[in-house]
Write a protein that holds these residues in place. Structure first.
Motif, PDB file in Angstrom:
ATOM      1  N   ASP A   1       0.809  -1.213   0.000  1.00  0.00           N
ATOM      2  CA  ASP A   1       0.000   0.000   0.000  1.00  0.00           C
ATOM      3  C   ASP A   1       0.846   1.269   0.000  1.00  0.00           C
ATOM      4  O   ASP A   1       0.359   2.349   0.306  1.00  0.00           O
ATOM      5  N   SER A   2       2.128   1.150  -0.357  1.00  0.00           N
ATOM      6  CA  SER A   2       2.995   2.323  -0.422  1.00  0.00           C
ATOM      7  C   SER A   2       2.646   3.151  -1.655  1.00  0.00           C
ATOM      8  O   SER A   2       2.098   2.630  -2.638  1.00  0.00           O
ATOM      9  N   PRO A   3       2.954   4.443  -1.656  1.00  0.00           N
ATOM     10  CA  PRO A   3       2.580   5.324  -2.763  1.00  0.00           C
ATOM     11  C   PRO A   3       3.140   4.900  -4.122  1.00  0.00           C
ATOM     12  O   PRO A   3       2.507   5.135  -5.152  1.00  0.00           O
ATOM     13  N   SER A   4       4.324   4.283  -4.140  1.00  0.00           N
ATOM     14  CA  SER A   4       4.948   3.921  -5.414  1.00  0.00           C
ATOM     15  C   SER A   4       4.523   2.545  -5.909  1.00  0.00           C
ATOM     16  O   SER A   4       4.870   2.163  -7.039  1.00  0.00           O
ATOM     17  N   ALA A   5       3.762   1.777  -5.116  1.00  0.00           N
ATOM     18  CA  ALA A   5       3.378   0.418  -5.495  1.00  0.00           C
ATOM     19  C   ALA A   5       2.661   0.347  -6.841  1.00  0.00           C
ATOM     20  O   ALA A   5       2.925  -0.575  -7.628  1.00  0.00           O
ATOM     21  N   PRO A   6       1.758   1.272  -7.179  1.00  0.00           N
ATOM     22  CA  PRO A   6       1.075   1.184  -8.486  1.00  0.00           C
ATOM     23  C   PRO A   6       2.010   1.289  -9.688  1.00  0.00           C
ATOM     24  O   PRO A   6       1.646   0.878 -10.798  1.00  0.00           O
ATOM     25  N   LEU A   7       3.199   1.823  -9.480  1.00  0.00           N
ATOM     26  CA  LEU A   7       4.149   1.945 -10.585  1.00  0.00           C
ATOM     27  C   LEU A   7       4.879   0.637 -10.867  1.00  0.00           C
ATOM     28  O   LEU A   7       5.456   0.463 -11.952  1.00  0.00           O
ATOM     29  N   LEU A   8       4.881  -0.259  -9.882  1.00  0.00           N
ATOM     30  CA  LEU A   8       5.695  -1.473  -9.970  1.00  0.00           C
ATOM     31  C   LEU A   8       4.898  -2.584 -10.642  1.00  0.00           C
ATOM     32  O   LEU A   8       4.319  -3.460 -10.003  1.00  0.00           O
ATOM     33  N   VAL A   9       4.878  -2.554 -11.968  1.00  0.00           N
ATOM     34  CA  VAL A   9       4.150  -3.539 -12.756  1.00  0.00           C
ATOM     35  C   VAL A   9       5.058  -4.043 -13.873  1.00  0.00           C
ATOM     36  O   VAL A   9       6.007  -3.374 -14.286  1.00  0.00           O
ATOM     37  N   GLU A  10       4.750  -5.251 -14.359  1.00  0.00           N
ATOM     38  CA  GLU A  10       5.485  -5.793 -15.486  1.00  0.00           C
ATOM     39  C   GLU A  10       5.333  -4.848 -16.681  1.00  0.00           C
ATOM     40  O   GLU A  10       4.258  -4.325 -16.947  1.00  0.00           O
TER      41      GLU A  10
END
Length: 389
Positions: free
Chosen positions: A45-54
């Motif tokens: 749930d960290s702010p940068s998590a949505p950026l970490l995608v394949e």
């Protein structure tokens, strides 16, 4: 307290999207002439998590802004337990941009369509090793490749003409990364693919001998642990066979005794029947094939050390992967070899470095660490025999 290494996320066109500042654990493994790895853990749930995608990638830099490793994200795993009050944990895995080279094969005629590949080998005849390596990358994956094979983001650094003249034949459709590794190893050169601006650049470099300045030992206080291990040989006799189709068959054997198992004979067939035995360079081609088989099948040794970064000696500033360093090992003697990989671990307020030395045949012979271990074991054996007597 802040993390020792900075992590940024990029998109598929290498544009930077943001920083991952809240990671709990980061492991970065740069490797010499091989594909490196990045492992990242952080709250889901960290702010940068949505950026970490394949499809996106990671850029790892030091606190001073120097690039450690760049590469695409390959895995994103999520876990959560019933005791986790938050949104769980993300484990992100990435590989270094060197992986591009493993995607391609070496076409015997790179400029021709697949239906027109009529010759069995790609012939290299260049004034330097670097020029030959650049040609392979350029014609099979870079700007000079066919449009259907060209990697849109791959560029080549300027030709530094490193290494002597290169005359070599590459079997059709051999893997590009594997061929580059063989050529670079024989010449003592390094290569990598790394992000430069908004491109991925293929670079050839000359490793530095730092064995007189980058020295590690328990006595110097810059070493926390060290260990070595060995892997036995798989080939000590290469049986090379050329011709046999449209030309007479020629057979020749090549032997290389193993330092740890001097009486062991392991035969391996090396198929060179595609080579015309009437060629003027037949001997050179057979010699090359035999030596490569013996080198690839030689016993391997690997040394791992955990250096302590001190003001006088730091990774990234005073030595890098590919450089030659020295370590004082069993019996107090100094061992010198190439840094094959480095594992950098960073957590909040803490960091560590672990280096692997040796374990590869950069000089075209049995790895020096393997010979070193063989000598040490013989010395220990003689000592034990004396005590028993």
């Amino acid at each position: 307290m802040s993390n020792a290494l900075k992590v940024y996320v990029r998109n598929s066109t290498l544009q930077r999207l943001g920083q991952v500042s809240e990671y709990s654990s980061l492991t970065v493994v740069p490797r010499y002439n091989a594909i490196g790895a990045i492992a990242l853990e952080l709250p889901a749930d960290s702010p940068s998590a949505p950026l970490l995608v394949e499809g996106n990638g990671l850029i790892v830099k030091t606190a001073g802004g120097d690039t450690v490793l760049t590469g695409p994200i390959r895995t994103v795993d999520w876990t959560r337990s019933d005791s986790d009050a938050g949104g769980g944990q993300l484990k992100v895995g990435a590989v270094s941009d060197d992986e591009i080279l493993a995607r391609y094969a070496c076409w015997p005629t790179p400029t021709a369509a697949i239906g027109s590949q009529t010759v069995p080998v790609y012939k290299i005849n260049t004034p330097s090793v670097e020029a030959g390596m650049r040609d392979l990358v350029n014609l099979n994956a870079g700007p000079g490749a066919q449009a259907s094979r060209r990697h849109a983001l791959l560029t080549l650094a300027a030709n530094g003409a490193r290494g002597l003249a290169l005359v070599r034949e590459v079997n059709h459709f051999d893997n590009l990364l594997t061929v580059l590794q063989d050529i670079a190893a024989a010449a003592g050169l390094g290569f990598r693919v790394t992000q430069v601006g908004n491109n991925l650049q293929f670079q050839v470099f000359q490793p530095v001998d730092r064995s007189k300045t980058a020295r590690f030992s328990f006595g110097l206080g810059n070493l926390t642990d060290a260990n070595y291990s060995t892997t036995p040989p798989t080939c000590t006799r290469a049986i090379v066979v050329a011709g046999g189709g449209t030309s007479p068959r020629v057979c020749k054997t090549y032997d290389r005794a193993d330092p740890l198992f001097p009486g062991l004979v392991l035969e391996q067939f090396v198929d060179q029947t595609s080579v015309d035995s009437t060629s003027v360079d037949l001997t050179a081609q057979m010699d090359q094939a035999g030596n490569e088989a013996l080198t690839n099948g030689a016993g391997q040794g690997s040394l791992s050390i955990s250096p302590i970064d001190l003001p006088q000696l730091r990774y990234g500033r005073d030595y890098n992967v590919g450089d030659t360093v020295s370590a004082q090992l069993r019996g107090g003697t100094w061992y010198t070899d190439v840094v094959r990989e480095v594992t950098l671990t960073s957590t909040v307020g803490d960091s560590s470095v672990k280096a692997t030395i040796g374990g590869d045949n950069a000089d075209g012979t049995v790895a020096r660490i393997y010979q070193y271990i063989a000598r040490i074991k013989k010395d220990v054996g003689r000592l034990t025999t004396r005590k028993a007597a």
